[in-house]
Design a protein around this motif. Structure first.
Motif, mmCIF file in Angstrom:
data_model
loop_
_atom_site.group_PDB
_atom_site.id
_atom_site.type_symbol
_atom_site.label_atom_id
_atom_site.label_comp_id
_atom_site.label_asym_id
_atom_site.label_seq_id
_atom_site.Cartn_x
_atom_site.Cartn_y
_atom_site.Cartn_z
ATOM 1 N N LEU B 90 49.674 44.660 32.234
ATOM 2 C CA LEU B 90 51.049 44.438 32.662
ATOM 3 C C LEU B 90 51.397 45.346 33.834
ATOM 4 N N PHE B 106 59.059 44.018 33.992
ATOM 5 C CA PHE B 106 57.654 43.695 33.830
ATOM 6 C C PHE B 106 57.308 42.317 34.376
ATOM 7 N N GLY B 107 56.080 42.214 34.876
ATOM 8 C CA GLY B 107 55.518 40.916 35.173
ATOM 9 C C GLY B 107 55.042 40.247 33.895
ATOM 10 N N ASP B 108 54.530 39.034 34.039
ATOM 11 C CA ASP B 108 54.100 38.262 32.870
ATOM 12 C C ASP B 108 52.675 38.548 32.442
#
Lengths: 112, 115
Positions: B90, B106-108
């Protein structure tokens, strides 16, 4: 050393009932406190934060959290749970804003 | 509004192969950037964080490295992957200019499997 504890790996609650996800912390100084939610195969989403002031903090999706300085706790609450609230919840603390310390997560299951 | 992109979403690599995961942030400047690894869908392990271009702090000794060649780009690399490098990676950012009480976003994630 800074640490965050989420004492329950799993919390089950019936739909419509109130829910609580517990978090305690051990840090030197005055921390900033956060709650995040994670759905399967997704990143963490920010729910709410405590910086200073009122001990009851309101956040997204009807969640709130209560800061208790004497008990060094920051429990996440919601008055009426939804099935869609089922997810993994993380508590986190930060002192400087550069580093964050996360708990190990609590899996919440809301039973229809 | 700010967005964070991570790619690829999933990756299967053989042991000993190199790795490059990329993360970019849009809509903000001078962010703090972070790489985490999440094992077995649970606790987050901070791998690296960066407060500026070329400034990388490593939290855990390992065969991974990170670089920040541009203000809003953060790359996680390895020269030779190990089986133990499998996990969910992440990337996250926080708004450093707004102060130290800002949350992370956060990104995925990238799910990395090592065979």
């Amino acid at each position: 050393a800074q640490s965050v504890a989420q004492p329950e790996d799993q919390v089950n609650v019936a739909e419509g009932n109130p829910l609580t996800v517990k978090c305690t912390y051990s840090v030197s100084g005055n921390p900033y406190l956060f709650w995040y939610v994670q759905y399967p195969n997704r990143g963490l989403q920010f729910l709410l934060k405590y910086i200073t002031g009122d001990n009851l903090v309101k956040g997204s999706y009807g969640f709130e959290a209560e800061f208790n300085k004497s008990q060094t706790s920051f429990h996440l609450k919601k008055p009426s749970a939804l099935v869609s609230d089922s997810a993994l919840y993380f508590c986190a603390v930060s002192l400087t804003g550069n580093q964050f310390y996360f708990g190990t997560g609590t899996s919440l299951t809301v039973i229809p | 509004s700010q967005t964070i992109h991570q790619w690829p979403a999933t990756l299967v690599q053989p042991v000993g192969s190199p790795l490059s995961l990329e993360c970019t942030v849009e809509g903000t400047s001078n962010p703090n950037l972070y790489w985490y690894r999440q094992a077995a869908g649970r606790g987050l392990q901070l791998l690296f964080y960066s407060v500026g271009i070329g400034q990388i702090s490593s939290e855990v000794p390992q065969n991974l490295s990170a670089s920040r060649p541009q203000d809003r780009q953060f790359i996680l690399s390895s020269k030779k992957l190990l089986l133990s490098d499998s996990g969910f990676y992440l990337c996250a950012w926080s708004d450093r200019p707004r102060g130290s009480n800002q949350p992370q976003h956060f990104g995925d994630g990238t799910r990395l499997s090592i065979l």
